[in-house]
Scaffold this active site. Structure first.
Site, PDB file in Angstrom:
ATOM      1  N   LYS A  52     -40.426  43.258  22.997  1.00  0.00           N
ATOM      2  CA  LYS A  52     -41.808  43.674  23.231  1.00  0.00           C
ATOM      3  C   LYS A  52     -42.662  42.533  22.009  1.00  0.00           C
ATOM      4  O   LYS A  52     -43.632  42.235  22.326  1.00  0.00           O
ATOM      5  CB  LYS A  52     -42.185  44.939  22.620  1.00  0.00           C
ATOM      6  CG  LYS A  52     -41.704  46.188  23.620  1.00  0.00           C
ATOM      7  CD  LYS A  52     -41.668  47.637  23.074  1.00  0.00           C
ATOM      8  CE  LYS A  52     -41.222  48.747  24.093  1.00  0.00           C
ATOM      9  NZ  LYS A  52     -40.786  49.593  23.815  1.00  0.00           N
ATOM     10  N   GLN A  96     -40.703  53.128  18.225  1.00  0.00           N
ATOM     11  CA  GLN A  96     -39.947  53.428  19.260  1.00  0.00           C
ATOM     12  C   GLN A  96     -39.071  54.550  19.305  1.00  0.00           C
ATOM     13  O   GLN A  96     -38.513  55.081  18.334  1.00  0.00           O
ATOM     14  CB  GLN A  96     -38.879  51.892  19.110  1.00  0.00           C
ATOM     15  CG  GLN A  96     -37.837  51.967  20.185  1.00  0.00           C
ATOM     16  CD  GLN A  96     -38.265  51.402  21.422  1.00  0.00           C
ATOM     17  OE1 GLN A  96     -39.348  50.950  21.569  1.00  0.00           O
ATOM     18  NE2 GLN A  96     -37.841  51.965  22.381  1.00  0.00           N
ATOM     19  N   ASP A 119     -48.762  53.693  23.876  1.00  0.00           N
ATOM     20  CA  ASP A 119     -47.855  54.140  24.670  1.00  0.00           C
ATOM     21  C   ASP A 119     -48.530  55.290  25.789  1.00  0.00           C
ATOM     22  O   ASP A 119     -47.880  55.553  26.618  1.00  0.00           O
ATOM     23  CB  ASP A 119     -46.817  54.807  23.857  1.00  0.00           C
ATOM     24  CG  ASP A 119     -45.432  54.128  23.686  1.00  0.00           C
ATOM     25  OD1 ASP A 119     -45.204  53.202  24.559  1.00  0.00           O
ATOM     26  OD2 ASP A 119     -44.842  54.261  22.798  1.00  0.00           O
TER      27      ASP A 119
END
Ligand code: NDP
Length: 297
Positions: A52, A96, A119
Site C-alpha cells: 500500500k 491494518q 477503508d
C-alpha cells in the site's frame, strides 16, 4: 473457456486516471497523505502495508508509516489514531487488520474520524452506504464493481450471489449490488457457512462472488453456464515451492473456467483492484477535506 478478467490491467487504467487527480491536488498544495498503522500479528500484514505504501509513492501520494509493537497497550494505538485524526496534514487513516487479541478492533474502527476512514468500515460510513449515499465504498467490493463495469458486465436485473457475509467484503458487496445505482440493481442472495445446498444457490448466479476464505470451495459443478465468477479469496496452501506455500482462491479455477463466461484469476484479479480503490478513497478524502475538486474515474 471463460474470458479471463485481468485485474492488473483494469487497476492500471484506474491508477492512470488517479494520477491526474493527485496532480490536481498537488498543484493546489494539497498532496494527499495516507497514514498506515501496523500492529498486526499476521505476518502477511507487513507485506500488505508495504504494498500500500509503494502504491502511494508511485502515484505521488505521501505515505506515513507507523508501526507499533505487538505488545503495546491498546491505549497507545488509540492515542496514535487520535493524533492522526487531529493532524490536518493527514487525509486518510488505515489500521491494518487483524490487530492483536488485546485490542478491540471495533473500538479501533470507531475511533477513526469517519472523514479519514478510507477503508469505509466506520459505522457512519457503512450506514451511508446502506442508506444509498456512500462516501467511501469499502475497497474490495468497490474494486469488484469497477472490474465488472470495465468488463462491460451488466449487474442490473441479474442474479448476483455473494458467498460470504463479512463486514469487509460480503456484506458491503451485497449492499452495493442491491443499490438503485450504477453497478447495482441486481437481485442478490447472500450465502454463508450456515447456508444449506450452497451449490443450488451458486448455480443460479449470473454473477458469483466467492469471498469465503475457503480454498477452492467453488468448483465447476457449482457454477452456472456462462456466469461471471469473481474470486476474492486469497488462501495460502502448503505447496512444494520456495516459500513452502502457494496462493489459491476460493474458486477451483480450472473446472470453473469450463463453465463460466468470465472469471478472475488469483492472483491478478480482485487483489490489484482492492489496492487501486484504496488510492481512490485517499484521493476522495483529500478532495472532500480541502474542497479541491477532482474528477475521479
Ligand atoms: P471472513 O473469514 O471474515 O468471512 C468469510 C465468510 O465466508 C463468512 O461470512 C463465512 O460464514 C463464510 N463462509 C465460510 N466458510 C463457508 C462455506 N463453507 N460456505 C459458505 N460460506 C462460508 O473472510 P473475509 O471476508 O475477510 O475474506 C474472505 C476471503 O477473501 C479470504 O480468503 C481473504 O483472504 C480474501 N480477501 C481478499 C481480498 C482481496 O483484495 N482480494 C480483500 C479481503 C479479503 P459465517 O459468517 O457464517 O462464518
Amino acid at each position: 473457456m471463460a474470458e479471463r478478467i485481468d485485474g492488473n490491467a483494469v487497476a492500471e487504467d484506474i491508477r492512470a486516471d488517479l494520477r491526474s487527480c493527485v496532480e490536481t491536488l498537488t498543484a493546489a498544495n494539497e498532496t494527499p497523505t495516507l497514514a498506515t498503522v501496523l500492529m498486526s500479528p499476521d505476518p502477511a500484514s507487513e507485506t500488505y502495508v508495504a504494498m500500500k505504501q509503494n502504491d502511494c509513492e508511485e502515484l505521488g501520494i505521501d505515505a506515513l508509516d507507523i508501526e507499533l509493537p505487538l505488545d503495546a497497550p491498546a491505549a497507545e494505538l488509540f492515542e496514535t489514531i487520535d493524533e492522526l485524526n487531529a493532524d490536518e496534514s493527514v487525509n486518510a487513516i488505515l489500521v491494518q487488520s487483524p490487530v492483536p487479541d488485546h485490542v478491540d478492533y471495533r473500538e479501533v474502527i470507531e475511533r477513526i474520524d469517519p472523514v479519514k476512514d478510507v477503508d469505509g468500515f466506520h459505522p457512519e460510513n457503512i450506514g451511508k452506504l446502506v442508506a444509498g449515499y456512500p462516501v467511501y465504498k469499502p475497497c474490495t467490493p468497490h474494486g469488484i464493481q469497477k472490474l465488472l463495469e470495465a468488463t462491460d458486465i451488466e449487474t442490473a436485473g441479474k442474479e448476483a450471489v455473494v458467498v460470504g457475509r463479512s463486514r469487509i467484503v460480503g456484506k458491503p458487496m451485497a449492499n452495493l449490488f442491491i443499490q438503485k445505482a450504477t453497478g447495482g440493481n441486481a437481485t442478490t442472495t447472500v450465502c454463508h457457512s450456515r447456508t444449506e445446498n450452497l451449490a443450488e444457490k451458486t448455480r443460479e448466479a449470473d454473477i458469483l462472488v466467492a469471498a469465503a476464505g475457503v480454498p477452492e470451495l467453488i468448483d465447476g459443478s457449482m457454477v452456472g453456464e456462462g456466469a461471471t465468477v469473481i474470486d476474492v479469496g486469497i488462501n495460502r496452501v502448503d505447496a512444494d515451492t520456495d516459500k513452502g506455500y502457494k496462493l489459491v482462491g476460493d474458486v477451483e479455477f480450472a473446472s470453473a473456467s469450463e463453465k463460466a463466461g468470465a472469471i478472475t484469476p488469483v492472483p491478478g484479479g480482485v487483489g490489484p483492484m482492492t489496492r487501486a480503490m484504496l488510492l481512490y478513497n485517499t484521493i476522495k478524502a483529500t478532495s472532500l477535506q480541502t474542497g479541491v475538486d477532482v474528477t475521479l474515474p
